[in-house]
Scaffold this motif. Structure first.
Motif, PDB file in Angstrom:
ATOM      1  N   PRO A 132       0.779  -1.231  -0.035  1.00 34.16           N
ATOM      2  CA  PRO A 132       0.040   0.168  -0.047  1.00 34.16           C
ATOM      3  C   PRO A 132       0.815   1.327  -0.116  1.00 34.16           C
ATOM      4  O   PRO A 132       1.806   1.372   0.586  1.00 34.16           O
ATOM      5  N   ARG A 169       1.055   5.580   0.899  1.00 40.36           N
ATOM      6  CA  ARG A 169       0.308   6.422   1.864  1.00 40.36           C
ATOM      7  C   ARG A 169      -0.279   7.496   1.055  1.00 40.36           C
ATOM      8  O   ARG A 169       0.220   8.083   0.090  1.00 40.36           O
ATOM      9  N   GLU A 182      -1.524   6.702   5.767  1.00 39.63           N
ATOM     10  CA  GLU A 182      -1.637   5.295   6.219  1.00 39.63           C
ATOM     11  C   GLU A 182      -2.838   4.539   5.701  1.00 39.63           C
ATOM     12  O   GLU A 182      -3.846   5.071   5.613  1.00 39.63           O
ATOM     13  N   LEU A 183      -2.367   3.457   5.447  1.00 32.29           N
ATOM     14  CA  LEU A 183      -3.628   2.208   4.890  1.00 32.29           C
ATOM     15  C   LEU A 183      -4.128   1.663   6.352  1.00 32.29           C
ATOM     16  O   LEU A 183      -3.377   1.196   7.125  1.00 32.29           O
ATOM     17  N   TRP A 210      -7.530   4.691   3.244  1.00 29.83           N
ATOM     18  CA  TRP A 210      -6.360   5.468   3.108  1.00 29.83           C
ATOM     19  C   TRP A 210      -6.462   6.788   3.604  1.00 29.83           C
ATOM     20  O   TRP A 210      -7.527   7.407   3.307  1.00 29.83           O
ATOM     21  N   SER A 228      -4.448  10.498   4.866  1.00 32.49           N
ATOM     22  CA  SER A 228      -3.402  11.320   4.853  1.00 32.49           C
ATOM     23  C   SER A 228      -2.766  11.900   6.233  1.00 32.49           C
ATOM     24  O   SER A 228      -3.771  11.824   7.355  1.00 32.49           O
ATOM     25  N   TRP A 263      -5.767   7.031  -7.342  1.00 32.14           N
ATOM     26  CA  TRP A 263      -5.959   5.862  -6.551  1.00 32.14           C
ATOM     27  C   TRP A 263      -6.381   4.807  -7.369  1.00 32.14           C
ATOM     28  O   TRP A 263      -6.988   5.003  -8.675  1.00 32.14           O
TER      29      TRP A 263
END
Length: 426
Positions: free
Chosen positions: A20, A22, A117-118, A125, A127, A141
């Motif tokens: 993943p 970020r 972060e996922l 997701w 920020s 995305w």
């Protein structure tokens, strides 16, 4: 092949999802994309909606072939083409019915990707860094849903414009040393409507922790004073959490404010018109008494507690600053005053008296409102006292200066301090 027919979709082979990425979060728009057949020429186009699909899976799968999973439905916030996005609000990308495989948020036309972060389930997701003001951003995305097609999307938005930013100033400097009567003053670049929220964003620690009160002198000027004067020789830290705060009319704070300062010894001076003397105290002990001259009957000195605003070894005095013209009976020649301590914004000072006034010190009032002192007295106040120390004038029979003509806040009882309509002896 006729345009009206399409081959049965063939599910892709399972594959490992990439690690993943970020990202950051935008307003609320939902986009659904998948691979599919081209529309026959001449067929009417479908109306765009908040949730859209580029193709529709067959209602009945072909015999002997596995059904294709529905594509992931992805929602992003803020919405595509959003404007005035608050830079402290996170950008969020969510996948329903699938997992995010890649998210990239970058300022336009280019720059470093915004970190994010996922979630553990791979579906959200968020920020993790504040954005810049007055900046366009682009969000890319992609998401996968089991054996379904990979969906991709792009959206854009712009953060709060420079014309809607608000900053603030504070009247103490980092690491400065002030008197125990120092009043805190916040000055905002734009009018504040949400005054209560701004007050809640202010934190004052130390100085004896004497909980105080706020007073708005205008929509752009807020002051704070403790219930009693700051404790001598103490540390005070002031914080204003302004970044991202909506102060009203869509105006948003563009920075936080932090200052730490300290107080020195306890200084206090009392100027008594009856005796025409100034008595100075240091840490509760009398350190000196000096004869003075105050404002003459046409220019009487205001009364009350006044906080020293600034000091200088020399200061240029001009009669024109009092709107006096040559020929006026109160006109005086321009001169440099020595050992000056300012008490009001309008022009009351403690300073060394002119040679012509020295013979009447302690006897008569001949100034234009200032406290004239002998050389040793003016030097003592200049050298020992500091900005934030209080000089109180009594007995002139004249009202107090307006509390915002300098820092006359100590003349307002604490229980009335927040009441902007309350009027005292001024």
């Amino acid at each position: 092949m006729p345009l009206s027919s399409c081959p049965d979709p063939v599910p892709p082979a399972p594959r490992a999802l990439p690690a993943p990425r970020r990202l950051l979060a935008l307003g609320a728009v939902t986009v659904l994309l998948a691979t599919g057949c081209a529309q026959a020429s001449g067929a009417p186009a479908a109306e765009p909606t908040a949730t859209a699909s580029a193709a529709t899976a067959p209602t009945t799968p072909s015999v002997g072939r596995p059904a294709t999973a529905a594509p992931a439905e992805v929602t992003v916030a803020p919405a595509d083409a959003a404007v005035e996005h608050n830079p402290v609000e996170p950008v969020v990308v969510r996948a329903d019915g699938g997992e995010l495989t890649d998210v990239v948020l970058v300022p336009a036309p280019g720059g470093e990707p915004v970190p994010g972060e996922l979630s553990a389930d791979g579906r959200t997701w968020t920020s993790t860094a504040d954005l810049a003001f007055d900046t366009p951003y682009v969000l890319h995305w992609s998401a996968a849903s089991g054996t379904g097609p990979t969906t991709t999307g792009t959206s854009t938005f712009t953060t709060v414009l420079a014309s809607h930013e608000v900053d603030a100033r504070l009247n103490v400097v980092e690491g400065g040393v002030y008197g125990t009567g120092q009043v805190l003053e916040f000055t905002f670049s734009e009018p504040v409507v949400n005054k209560e929220q701004v007050e809640e964003a202010v934190t004052v620690d130390g100085g004896g922790d004497r909980a105080g009160a706020f007073r708005w002198y205008s929509d752009t000027m807020l002051r704070y004073r403790p219930a009693e004067k700051w404790a001598p020789r103490s540390e005070i830290t002031v914080s204003l959490d302004l970044l991202g705060l909506d102060v009203g009319h869509g105006m948003v704070g563009n920075h936080d404010l932090r200052r730490s300062f300290s107080t020195g010894a306890e200084h206090y001076a009392r100027v008594d018109n009856e005796t025409k003397t100034l008595t100075a105290w240091v840490d509760g002990e009398i350190a000196g008494t000096f004869p003075v001259t105050l404002g003459n009957p046409d220019w009487p000195s205001t009364t009350g507690q006044k906080v020293i605003m600034e000091q200088a070894p020399e200061y240029l005095f001009k009669a024109s600053s009092l709107d006096l013209q040559p020929g006026d009976p109160h006109w005086y020649d321009t001169f440099w005053a020595s050992n000056v301590s300012r008490l009001t914004a309008s022009g009351e000072f403690v300073h060394q008296a002119l040679p012509s006034a020295l013979p009447v010190l302690g006897i008569a009032n001949v100034s234009h409102g200032c406290v004239g002192m002998p050389p040793e007295g003016a030097k003592f106040i200049h050298d020992v006292f500091r900005p934030g120390d209080v000089v109180e004038v009594v007995g002139t029979g004249y009202p107090q200066a307006d509390p915002d003509d300098g820092y006359g806040d100590w003349n307002i009882p604490l229980e009335h301090y927040a009441d902007e309509e309350w009027k005292g002896d001024w």
